[in-house]
Enzyme design. Structure first.
Site, mmCIF file in Angstrom:
data_model
loop_
_atom_site.group_PDB
_atom_site.id
_atom_site.type_symbol
_atom_site.label_atom_id
_atom_site.label_comp_id
_atom_site.label_asym_id
_atom_site.label_seq_id
_atom_site.Cartn_x
_atom_site.Cartn_y
_atom_site.Cartn_z
ATOM 1 N N ASP A 11 -57.012 25.626 -32.656
ATOM 2 C CA ASP A 11 -55.679 26.158 -32.921
ATOM 3 C C ASP A 11 -55.748 27.671 -32.910
ATOM 4 O OD1 ASP A 11 -52.971 26.325 -33.546
ATOM 5 O OD2 ASP A 11 -53.331 26.271 -35.695
ATOM 6 N N SER A 12 -54.637 28.282 -32.543
ATOM 7 C CA SER A 12 -54.571 29.737 -32.550
ATOM 8 C C SER A 12 -54.463 30.281 -33.963
ATOM 9 C CB SER A 12 -53.367 30.207 -31.728
ATOM 10 O OG SER A 12 -52.162 29.683 -32.268
ATOM 11 N N CYS A 74 -52.269 22.986 -31.034
ATOM 12 C CA CYS A 74 -51.403 24.165 -31.050
ATOM 13 C C CYS A 74 -50.341 23.954 -29.989
ATOM 14 C CB CYS A 74 -52.229 25.410 -30.758
ATOM 15 S SG CYS A 74 -51.271 26.911 -30.486
ATOM 16 N N GLU A 159 -47.074 30.919 -43.900
ATOM 17 C CA GLU A 159 -48.341 31.613 -44.084
ATOM 18 C C GLU A 159 -48.320 32.557 -45.287
ATOM 19 O OE1 GLU A 159 -49.863 33.284 -40.492
ATOM 20 O OE2 GLU A 159 -50.249 31.298 -39.639
ATOM 21 N N CYS A 193 -43.896 22.590 -34.171
ATOM 22 C CA CYS A 193 -44.873 23.599 -34.588
ATOM 23 C C CYS A 193 -45.715 22.973 -35.685
ATOM 24 C CB CYS A 193 -44.182 24.860 -35.094
ATOM 25 S SG CYS A 193 -45.319 26.073 -35.820
ATOM 26 N N HIS A 195 -47.126 24.257 -38.157
ATOM 27 C CA HIS A 195 -46.866 24.782 -39.496
ATOM 28 C C HIS A 195 -45.743 24.019 -40.206
ATOM 29 C CE1 HIS A 195 -49.181 28.209 -38.084
ATOM 30 N NE2 HIS A 195 -49.049 28.833 -39.242
#
Length: 276
Positions: A11-12, A74, A159, A193, A195
């Protein structure tokens, strides 16, 4: 000879940990090597060429570490780099190795989830601009209508551990309202996504109860299990010791802090690496 032959997970950033978690829940017996290119995140705002170069470097690293199979956990890398790596690079690097993404496994199930055949997707600007979900759904299910909504503030909210706060309400409600106004027939929304699963409860606060919110992790894990069953030549090369190691291009301390946010527990066996 490397006795530990893991599945590589790339993942990035940090969201791919939500994919890793679901994969390990379904397939706990395998060994895993997770690589986060956290020093160069975010990928979503970068060009196709840069995302491809960064992703290719990370895939090479995981191949060199012994992984015969790498999952791009990702959406941006899957959208902007996967096809080129599969078609241009793999035949020259090693045609017996495989690189898989997470967009196709997600799309494969949408038709049976939706009654109205009107589906929405929340994603990063990079994923939405790539039109990867639009193209895949049109290819598999041309009768399905997809409406996309880019949510540039959602990743920073996650984040910075603000995704559950009252301050996040504006940014979540804004995008939910915009999506449903554009197509009131939507009955299923994809979280495009990695996240966004952490924001599920917050998003549901602003959704009608009849709308299904669909994160990717479990579907990706299910399709990986099926893939390994159908490809014993790959499965047979993988070791099954239940181990998991973590690599990051950022500091170990920062990765550990962020990983504990996504996984809700501390992580061990983290090593900092240099890529590129």
């Amino acid at each position: 000879m490397n006795k530990n032959i893991p599945i590589g997970i790339f993942d990035s950033g940090y969201g791919g940990l939500t994919i890793l978690e679901k994969i390990r829940n379904r397939l706990p017996q395998y060994d895993y090597l997770y690589l986060g290119d956290n020093a160069r995140t975010p990928y979503g705002t970068r060009s196709f060429e840069v995302v491809y170069q960064f992703t290719r470097q990370s895939v090479h690293y995981l191949f060199d570490a012994g992984c015969p199979l790498v999952i791009l956990a990702c959406n941006t890398a899957s959208a902007k780099a996967l096809r080129t790596i599969q078609q241009r690079d793999l035949p020259h690097i090693d045609p017996t190795r495989r690189v898989l993404g997470i967009i196709r496994p997600t799309v494969e199930v949408v038709d049976r989830l939706s009654r109205t055949k009107h589906i929405g997707i929340f994603g990063t600007p990079g994923t939405i601009v790539s039109r990867s979900y639009t193209l895949e759904i049109a290819k598999l299910f041309p009768h399905v209508t997809l409406v996309s909504e880019a949510c540039p503030m959602w990743v920073p909210l996650v984040e910075n551990n603000e995704y559950g706060s009252p301050g996040a309400d504006y940014f979540v409600k804004q995008h939910v309202d915009r999506l449903l106004t554009r197509d009131p027939q939507i009955d299923t929304i994809l979280l495009g996504c990695t996240h966004y699963p952490l924001m599920t409860d917050k998003i549901k606060q602003f959704l009608p109860r009849e709308i299904t919110l669909f994160p990717q992790g479990e579907q990706v894990a299910e399709r990986l299990q099926d893939y390994l069953f159908r490809h014993p030549e790959i499965d047979g090369r993988l070791t099954k010791g239940g181990r998991c190691r973590f690599l990051t291009t950022e500091s170990v301390a920062k990765f550990s802090d962020m990983a504990s946010l996504f996984l809700k527990r501390p992580v061990a066996a983290v090593k900092q690496v240099v890529i590129g």
